[in-house]
Design a protein around this motif. Structure first.
Motif, PDB file in Angstrom:
ATOM      1  N   LYS A  98      80.641  26.439  24.067  1.00 26.46           N
ATOM      2  CA  LYS A  98      79.838  25.973  25.208  1.00 26.46           C
ATOM      3  C   LYS A  98      79.942  26.984  26.331  1.00 26.46           C
ATOM      4  O   LYS A  98      80.861  27.805  26.353  1.00 26.46           O
ATOM      5  CB  LYS A  98      80.360  24.630  25.694  1.00 26.46           C
ATOM      6  CG  LYS A  98      80.068  23.491  24.749  1.00 26.46           C
ATOM      7  CD  LYS A  98      80.758  22.244  25.217  1.00 26.46           C
ATOM      8  CE  LYS A  98      80.632  21.161  24.149  1.00 26.46           C
ATOM      9  NZ  LYS A  98      81.585  20.098  24.358  1.00 26.46           N
ATOM     10  N   GLU A  99      79.030  26.886  27.257  1.00 25.61           N
ATOM     11  CA  GLU A  99      79.034  27.768  28.436  1.00 25.61           C
ATOM     12  C   GLU A  99      80.366  27.604  29.195  1.00 25.61           C
ATOM     13  O   GLU A  99      80.821  26.482  29.424  1.00 25.61           O
ATOM     14  CB  GLU A  99      77.857  27.408  29.357  1.00 25.61           C
ATOM     15  CG  GLU A  99      77.737  28.244  30.603  1.00 25.61           C
ATOM     16  CD  GLU A  99      77.240  29.667  30.333  1.00 25.61           C
ATOM     17  OE1 GLU A  99      76.532  29.881  29.340  1.00 25.61           O
ATOM     18  OE2 GLU A  99      77.612  30.558  31.124  1.00 25.61           O
ATOM     19  N   GLY A 100      80.977  28.717  29.491  1.00 22.09           N
ATOM     20  CA  GLY A 100      82.224  28.672  30.274  1.00 22.09           C
ATOM     21  C   GLY A 100      83.473  28.430  29.455  1.00 22.09           C
ATOM     22  O   GLY A 100      84.579  28.472  29.989  1.00 22.09           O
ATOM     23  N   GLN A 101      83.300  28.183  28.195  1.00 22.67           N
ATOM     24  CA  GLN A 101      84.476  27.907  27.339  1.00 22.67           C
ATOM     25  C   GLN A 101      85.335  29.169  27.177  1.00 22.67           C
ATOM     26  O   GLN A 101      84.812  30.274  27.038  1.00 22.67           O
ATOM     27  CB  GLN A 101      84.011  27.420  25.962  1.00 22.67           C
ATOM     28  CG  GLN A 101      85.158  26.998  25.061  1.00 22.67           C
ATOM     29  CD  GLN A 101      84.673  26.548  23.689  1.00 22.67           C
ATOM     30  OE1 GLN A 101      83.578  26.010  23.548  1.00 22.67           O
ATOM     31  NE2 GLN A 101      85.485  26.769  22.683  1.00 22.67           N
ATOM     32  N   THR A 102      86.632  28.959  27.203  1.00 22.26           N
ATOM     33  CA  THR A 102      87.538  30.093  26.991  1.00 22.26           C
ATOM     34  C   THR A 102      87.783  30.258  25.491  1.00 22.26           C
ATOM     35  O   THR A 102      88.101  29.291  24.813  1.00 22.26           O
ATOM     36  CB  THR A 102      88.880  29.836  27.696  1.00 22.26           C
ATOM     37  OG1 THR A 102      88.586  29.498  29.054  1.00 22.26           O
ATOM     38  CG2 THR A 102      89.774  31.060  27.661  1.00 22.26           C
ATOM     39  N   VAL A 103      87.573  31.481  25.033  1.00 17.53           N
ATOM     40  CA  VAL A 103      87.789  31.738  23.604  1.00 17.53           C
ATOM     41  C   VAL A 103      88.915  32.760  23.449  1.00 17.53           C
ATOM     42  O   VAL A 103      89.186  33.545  24.346  1.00 17.53           O
ATOM     43  CB  VAL A 103      86.505  32.255  22.906  1.00 17.53           C
ATOM     44  CG1 VAL A 103      85.457  31.198  22.845  1.00 17.53           C
ATOM     45  CG2 VAL A 103      85.978  33.518  23.564  1.00 17.53           C
ATOM     46  N   PHE A 106      75.136  35.126  23.370  1.00 21.26           N
ATOM     47  CA  PHE A 106      75.857  34.946  24.639  1.00 21.26           C
ATOM     48  C   PHE A 106      76.762  36.149  24.828  1.00 21.26           C
ATOM     49  O   PHE A 106      76.783  37.069  23.984  1.00 21.26           O
ATOM     50  CB  PHE A 106      76.670  33.637  24.637  1.00 21.26           C
ATOM     51  CG  PHE A 106      77.568  33.449  23.458  1.00 21.26           C
ATOM     52  CD1 PHE A 106      78.840  34.014  23.418  1.00 21.26           C
ATOM     53  CD2 PHE A 106      77.157  32.701  22.346  1.00 21.26           C
ATOM     54  CE1 PHE A 106      79.669  33.847  22.329  1.00 21.26           C
ATOM     55  CE2 PHE A 106      77.985  32.538  21.242  1.00 21.26           C
ATOM     56  CZ  PHE A 106      79.247  33.119  21.237  1.00 21.26           C
ATOM     57  N   SER A 107      77.444  36.160  25.938  1.00 24.95           N
ATOM     58  CA  SER A 107      78.399  37.255  26.169  1.00 24.95           C
ATOM     59  C   SER A 107      79.787  36.663  26.321  1.00 24.95           C
ATOM     60  O   SER A 107      79.946  35.505  26.702  1.00 24.95           O
ATOM     61  CB  SER A 107      78.051  37.997  27.454  1.00 24.95           C
ATOM     62  OG  SER A 107      76.788  38.551  27.329  1.00 24.95           O
ATOM     63  N   ILE A 108      80.766  37.482  26.006  1.00 26.11           N
ATOM     64  CA  ILE A 108      82.147  37.065  26.271  1.00 26.11           C
ATOM     65  C   ILE A 108      82.645  37.916  27.428  1.00 26.11           C
ATOM     66  O   ILE A 108      82.688  39.158  27.317  1.00 26.11           O
ATOM     67  CB  ILE A 108      83.047  37.228  25.029  1.00 26.11           C
ATOM     68  CG1 ILE A 108      82.607  36.256  23.946  1.00 26.11           C
ATOM     69  CG2 ILE A 108      84.501  36.980  25.382  1.00 26.11           C
ATOM     70  CD1 ILE A 108      83.369  36.339  22.655  1.00 26.11           C
ATOM     71  N   SER A 157      89.163  38.005  23.644  1.00 32.00           N
ATOM     72  CA  SER A 157      89.382  36.748  24.369  1.00 32.00           C
ATOM     73  C   SER A 157      88.653  36.822  25.707  1.00 32.00           C
ATOM     74  O   SER A 157      88.462  37.905  26.264  1.00 32.00           O
ATOM     75  CB  SER A 157      90.877  36.525  24.577  1.00 32.00           C
ATOM     76  OG  SER A 157      91.475  37.684  25.060  1.00 32.00           O
ATOM     77  N   GLY A 158      88.237  35.693  26.184  1.00 30.63           N
ATOM     78  CA  GLY A 158      87.494  35.664  27.451  1.00 30.63           C
ATOM     79  C   GLY A 158      86.723  34.376  27.592  1.00 30.63           C
ATOM     80  O   GLY A 158      87.012  33.390  26.910  1.00 30.63           O
TER      81      GLY A 158
END
Lengths: 214, 759
Positions: free
Chosen positions: A35-40, A94-96, A72-73
Motif C-alpha cells: 500500500k502507499e506509504g508502507q515500509t518494505v 511505484f517507487s521505493i 528497504s524503504g
C-alpha cells in the motif's frame, strides 16, 4: 573534478533519499501486494539470502511470478489504477523511497569525487605486489599512484595481465574489491583522490560520520 | 566445642548431599513443582545459610525430616519412570561420564590424542587402558582400547559429547591402532548426536567411513550405550555385543527433534512439553524397548534412579559386564566348541550378583581363523537386525520359488565367474603373453606374405551378425516399447521462471519444453528443476531393461507409532509402492547392473527396516551375479523416525553389506540427486568410494534448520550444494542430468574397467 563538496552535502542533507522505481519486467496481469506509504524490507540475512517484502505478483502465461523488494524503504506513488490489469513491460508500478544511511552517502560522494578505475573485463583482480606491500606498511590514503604505475593484475583464463594506471596522480583512497574476487566489467576497482582534495574529502567524511543522524 | 564443629561439618555435608539429591530429582522431573521439591531445595539452602544459628539437635531433626521426604519422593519417582524422565536422567550433570568409567572400571589408563582441552576433539576421548580380573586369587590384566564420548569434566569444551567430524576421525585412527596391536575395543556412547557440520572430513562422511572400517575391524568390540543419539552413536557403535544401561536411552532422534517434526513446529518456537513426552514414549528409546527390538543385546542394571558419579557398585558391575561381554565375543570365535559352550554357560550361570572371582581366564588374543569367524559373526549379527519388522507379502509357494531361483542363480554365477572365469582369464593371459612376444618376430615374416595374399584374394565384406532376441520378450515395468516417457509435469500449458533469472537473465521457460526436450534443465544457466523418479527409470536405463525385484517387501509400523499407520497407508496408495526403495536389475548402454533407488514421494525417501532389507538383498544380488551396484538417490530425508532405533541399525547393517560386497570385488557407485541428508549419507551411501552428485543435489548430515538450532550458527544458502560437497571431497564429480547416462556409463567403464563383472 570541479565538484563543490558543500553543495553535495547540502543536497544529501535536504534529500537523503534515493527513489528506486519498481517496473514490470515483462507483460502480464499485475496484483499489487503493498500500500502507499508502507515500509518494505530489502533482502536480509548474512548472505542476503532471505527475500525482502513481497511487492507484487505478475502473471503471464499462467506463470505466477512473485517479486520481492530489493531495497528497504517506503512505497510511494503507487498506481492503484493498474491493479488486476494487463500491463506492458517497463510499466512503472511505484517507487521505493530508500533512506540513505551514512555509509551509502559516503559511497555516493566518493564515487563523484574520486577518480574511479573501472574493471576493463569480467575477471579476477589482484593488487600489484608493490602496491600491496606499500599498503601493508602505511595507511592506504598514504599510497600514491601516478600515471603509468602498475597497480593491478587481471587474471583471466589463467593469464595474468598487468594493468597500468592512467589518470590523475593521487592517493589510493578506496579499494572496491577483495583480491581474488571476480569483478564484473565496468564495476569500480580503485578510487584515487587527487592530493589537493585529500584533506578536504577526509574532513567531509569525518563530518558525515559524526554529524549524520543514522 | 570441637565435636560440635565436626557435627556441624557433617551436617554441612549432609545438606550438600541432600541439595544434590533434590536437584537431581528436579532434573529428572524437568521442573520443581513435583512434590514441592522446589520448596524442599529452598529449605535446604536456608539451613545451609543458617547452619551455625540453629541448635544442633534441631538441625539434625530438620535434616532427617527433609531426608525422609526426599527418600519418599525418590521412591515414588523411581516407581514409574517415563521415557522422557529417563532422557532427563541421562542428561543430568550428575550422571556418570566416561572419565568416571575410566577411573573406576579400569585399573589404569593413558589418554591418547591429546589431553583435556588440548585435544583434537575433546568430545571424543580415547585411552589405552588396563582391565583386570581375579581367577583363583591370581590377577590377570587385559589391555584394551577405550573409545567414547566425554560430556562432563569441562562441559564447554567437550561440546556436550557431540563429536565433530575430526573427533570421529580420531576415534577411527585409534581403532586402527587397536587393530594393529590386536587388542579389543570398548566403546562408550554418551552422545546426544554428532555435531552437524560439513567442514572436512564432514559429519556424515566421517561416520560412514567409521562404519565402513568397523565392519571389518579385526578385533573384538563391545559397546556400552548410556546416551545413544542416532548417527553420532553409530560412529563408534558397531560391535560384537551391545550393552545398554537400564536407565539409558538409544534413539533415532532426540525427543525434542521428533516433537518439532511431528508437531510441525516452526523454527524458533518452543516445542510443547507434552508433545516431547509423547514422542519420547512413541520412539521406544528405553533399554527394555531396545532389548525387545533386538537393537541391543544386554541390559546392565543401574540403581533405580540411574547411576551417578559416585555409584561404585554400578562401576563394579559394569567392569564385570564388560569383561564378560568381551569374553563372550572372543569365545564365540574359539575352535573348541565344548570349551566355548562350557565357558559361556558358566558365565551365564553367574546370575545377577557380581562375583569376586572369575572361574576362567580367557585370553583375548585371536588367531587368523578366529578373526575370520569374528567377522563372520559380526556380519551375521547385523544382517539379522530388524528382521521381522517389515512385511513380506508372499505365500509359501512363491517364497519357495524365490529361494530356488536364488539357489539356481547362485550356482550358475558361482560356476560362471567363480570357477570357469578365472581359468579362462589365466589361459587368456598366457596366450596374450605368448602371442605378444611371438608376434614381434612372426610379423616380420608373415606380413609380406599376408599382404600378397590379401592382394590376390581380397576378402569380401561380411554382413553384420544377426542378433537373436534373448529368451522371452522382456517388459519394462513403466512404459511400453513404442512409448516414449514424458514427465507428467510437461502436461501443463504454462511457463515457469528459472530461479537464476535475475542473475543470468534466463528467459521464462515453456513447461512442455522444459520437462520434455530440455530434460528439466534451464538451457541458459543449467539450473536443474526437480523431476520425478520415473523419468530416470525411463531415460537413464536402456529401454525395457528395468526389472524390479523384492517389491514384496513392505514398510510397516513396527513401533506402533500413533497415527503413523494412516500416513503410511496414504503414501502407499498415492505412490502405489510398498517402501521408499526400489531395487531392480537394469542396463546402461549394455552394461548390466543392480540398482537400489531411494525416492522422495514415499515418506520423504526415508530409510526404515524394509528399505534396509531391500538394500542388503540388492547387495546380495549384485554380489551373486557379479554386477556393479548403483545406489541412485533421488532423494532421502534420513532414517525414518517412526521406526526408531530399528531404523538407526539399518545404518551399520547396510554398510556391512556394502563392505562385504566391495571386499568380494564389487563396484559400488552412489549418485545423489535432489536432497540427500542424515543417516543414509552417514552410512551406506557415504561409505562408497565413488560418489557423484547431480547439479541439483544437496548433500549433508543435517539440514540448515538443525544446524542453526544445534550450533547456533547460520549456514550459507549453498552450504550443502554439490559444488561445496565436491570441494570438501565428499563426491568425486558433478554430473549434468542431460548427460547422466553417458557419465554413468563412463564411470562404470573407468572405475570397473576389465573387472566390471568379476574382480
Amino acid at each position: 573534478m570541479d565538484i563543490n563538496l558543500n553543495d553535495l552535502l547540502r543536497r544529501y542533507r535536504s534529500h537523503p533519499f534515493e527513489d528506486y522505481p519498481v517496473e514490470t519486467p515483462h507483460t502480464g496481469v499485475v496484483f499489487l501486494k503493498v500500500k502507499e506509504g508502507q515500509t518494505v524490507k530489502g533482502p536480509g540475512g548474512e548472505w542476503l539470502h532471505r527475500p525482502g517484502t513481497m511487492l507484487y505478483v505478475i502473471e503471464r502465461e499462467r506463470n505466477v511470478k512473485r517479486t520481492t523488494a530489493l531495497w528497504s524503504g517506503q512505497v510511494s506513488g503507487i498506481r492503484l489504477d493498474i491493479e488486476g490489469q494487463f500491463v506492458e513491460a517497463g510499466e512503472l508500478l511505484f517507487s521505493i523511497r530508500h533512506q540513505l544511511d551514512k555509509e551509502e552517502i559516503i559511497d555516493r560522494i566518493l564515487t563523484q569525487v574520486l577518480y574511479i578505475l573501472p574493471a576493463p573485463q569480467r575477471a579476477r583482480y589482484f593488487l600489484a605486489p608493490e602496491i600491496s606491500a606499500r599498503m601493508e606498511k602505511q595507511p592506504k590514503e598514504g599510497v600514491s599512484v601516478e600515471s603509468g604505475d602498475d597497480v593491478l593484475i587481471m587474471s583471466l583464463m589463467k593469464r595474468d595481465t598487468v594493468i597500468s594506471y592512467e589518470g590523475v596522480p593521487g592517493a589510493l583512497y578506496k579499494v572496491y574489491f577483495k583480491p581474488g574476487d571476480t569483478v564484473e566489467q565496468g564495476s569500480p576497482l580503485l578510487g584515487i583522490c587527487p592530493p589537493d582534495k585529500l584533506r578536504y574529502v577526509q574532513k567531509v567524511i569525518q563530518r558525515i560520520r559524526t554529524e549524520w543522524e543514522k | 566445642m570441637r565435636t560440635d564443629r565436626v557435627h556441624m561439618a557433617d551436617s554441612g555435608k549432609l545438606l550438600s548431599q541432600l541439595a544434590d539429591r533434590i536437584s537431581y530429582l528436579i532434573d529428572i522431573k524437568g521442573n520443581s513443582e513435583y512434590g514441592n521439591i522446589g520448596d524442599l531445595l529452598g529449605r535446604v539452602q536456608g539451613l545451609r545459610q543458617s547452619l551455625f544459628e540453629i541448635k544442633e539437635a534441631d538441625l539434625f531433626e530438620k535434616i532427617d525430616r527433609i531426608e525422609d521426604r526426599v527418600s519418599f519422593l525418590e521412591d515414588r519417582v523411581a516407581e514409574k519412570l517415563s521415557p522422557a524422565e529417563i532422557v532427563n536422567i541421562v542428561r543430568s550433570p550428575q550422571r556418570f561420564t566416561l572419565m568416571d568409567i575410566l577411573e573406576n572400571v579400569y585399573d589404569s589408563y593413558t589418554e591418547l590424542g591429546g589431553e583435556g582441552d588440548c585435544n583434537i576433539d575433546p568430545a571424543i576421548m580415547v585411552a589405552r587402558a588396563t582391565i583386570s580380573r581375579r581367577v583363583k586369587n591370581k590377577l590377570y590384566s587385559h589391555q584394551v582400547m577405550v573409545i567414547g564420548h566425554e560430556k562432563g569434566r569441562g562441559e564447554e569444551y567437550r561440546n556436550g559429547g557431540c563429536a565433530r567430524p575430526w573427533g570421529n576421525d580420531k576415534a577411527l585412527r585409534y581403532m586402527r591402532v587397536a587393530e594393529t596391536e590386536g587388542i579389543p575395543i570398548h566403546f562408550y556412547i554418551f552422545t546426544p548426536g554428532s555435531y552437524p557440520i560439513e567442514d572436512y572430513p564432514g559429519a556424515a562422511q566421517q561416520i560412514a567411513r567409521n562404519l565402513y572400517v568397523m565392519a571389518k575391524l579385526k578385533v573384538p568390540m563391545v559397546s556400552f550405550i548410556s546416551e545413544g543419539g542416532s548417527g553420532g552413536a553409530e560412529a563408534i557403535g558397531v560391535s560384537g555385543l551391545r550393552l545398554m544401561g537400564s536407565k539409558s536411552y538409544y534413539s533415532v532422534i532426540s525427543p525434542e527433534g521428533a516433537a518439532a517434526i511431528e508437531g510441525k513446529i516452526r523454527e524458533g518456537e518452543k516445542v510443547p512439553r507434552e508433545l516431547v513426552e509423547h514422542c519420547a514414549a512413541q520412539l521406544k528409546i528405553t533399554a527394555e524397548d531396545n532389548l525387545k527390538l533386538g537393537t541391543v543385546d544386554r541390559i546392565i542394571e543401574e540403581p533405580p534412579l540411574g547411576a551417578r558419579r559416585d555409584d561404585f557398585p554400578f562401576f563394579r558391575r559394569l567392569r564385570y559386564e564388560m569383561l564378560r561381554a568381551t569374553d563372550e565375543v572372543v569365545l564365540k570365535t574359539k575352535n573348541f566348541r565344548a570349551f566355548r559352550a562350557y565357558a559361556l554357560k558358566r558365565q551365564a550361570e553367574e546370575g545377577k550378583e557380581v562375583p569376586e572371582d572369575f572361574d576362567l581366564f580367557i585370553s583375548w588374543n585371536l588367531t587368523d581363523l578366529e578373526i575370520e569367524r569374528l567377522l563372520e559373526f559380526r556380519l551375521k549379527k547385523y544382517m539379522e537386525l530388524g528382521k521381522g519388522y517389515f512385511l513380506e507379502n508372499r505365500n509359501v509357494l512363491t517364497e519357495g520359488i524365490r529361494k530356488t531361483k536364488i539357489f539356481a542363480s547362485k550356482t550358475y554365477y558361482d560356476l560362471r565367474y567363480g570357477l570357469l572365469r578365472p581359468h579362462q582369464r589365466n589361459v587368456q593371459k598366457v596366450i596374450e603373453e605368448v602371442s605378444s612376444e611371438g608376434s614381434v618376430f612372426l610379423r616380420k615374416v608373415t606380413e609380406p606374405v599376408r599382404a600378397a595374399y590379401d592382394f590376390v584374394f581380397p576378402q569380401p565384406e561380411r554382413p553384420g551378425r544377426v542378433v537373436r532376441s534373448e529368451g522371452p520378450e522382456r517388459k519394462s515395468i513403466f512404459a511400453e516399447e513404442w512409448e516414449s516417457y514424458v514427465s507428467p509435469l510437461a502436461n501443463e500449458d504454462c511457463t515457469v521462471t528459472c530461479p537464476n533469472a535475475s542473475k543470468y537473465g534466463c528467459l521464462d521457460l515453456w513447461v512442455p519444453d522444459l520437462y520434455g526436450e530440455f530434460c528439466g534443465v534451464c538451457p541458459n544457466c543449467g539450473h536443474h528443476f526437480p523431476l520425478e523418479y520415473q523419468w530416470y527409470l525411463e531415460n537413464l536405463f536402456d529401454k525395457n531393461s528395468v526389472h524390479e525385484f523384492n517389491d514384496h517387501i513392505a514398510s510397516c509400523n513396527p513401533l506402533g507409532f500413533q497415527g503413523y499407520n494412516a500416513r503410511l497407508k496414504k503414501d502407499m496408495k498415492r505412490t502405489g509402492r510398498n517402501s521408499s526403495m526400489i531395487t531392480f536389475d537394469a542396463e546402461v548402454c549394455g552394461i548390466r547392473l543392480v540398482v537400489a533407488m531411494l525416492f522422495s514421494n514415499f515418506r520423504g525417501g526415508t530409510v526404515g527396516t524394509a528399505e534396509g532389507e531391500k538394500f542388503v538383498r540388492a547387495c546380495d544380488v549384485a554380489g551373486t551375479t557379479r554386477r556393479p551396484l548403483l545406489a541412485y538417490i533421488h532423494s532421502t530425508g534420513g532414517i525414518r523416525i517412526h521406526e526408531g532405533t530399528l531404523g538407526v541399525v539399518q545404518m551399520p547393517k547396510c554398510t556391512l553389506a556394502v563392505r562385504e560386497y566391495n571386499d568380494n570385488g564389487g563396484l559400488y557407485i552412489v549418485v545423489y540427486d535432489n536432497n540427500s541428508y542424515a543417516g543414509p549419507v552417514a552410512s551406506f551411501l557415504g561409505c562408497s568410494l565413488y560418489q557423484f552428485g547431480m547439479r541439483s543435489s544437496r548433500i549433508g548430515f543435517a539440514g540448515p534448520r538443525v544446524i542453526r538450532e544445534t550450533t547456533g550458527q547460520d549456514v550459507p544458502p549453498d552450504y550443502h550444494s554439490a559444488k561445496n560437497a565436491l570441494k570438501r571431497g565428499h563426491i568425486q564429480g558433478i554430473w549434468d542430468r542431460r548427460e547422466f547416462k553417458k557419465n554413468l556409463h563412463d564411470a562404470l567403464m573407468t572405475l570397473g574397467g576389465p573387472n566390471l563383472y568379476y574382480k
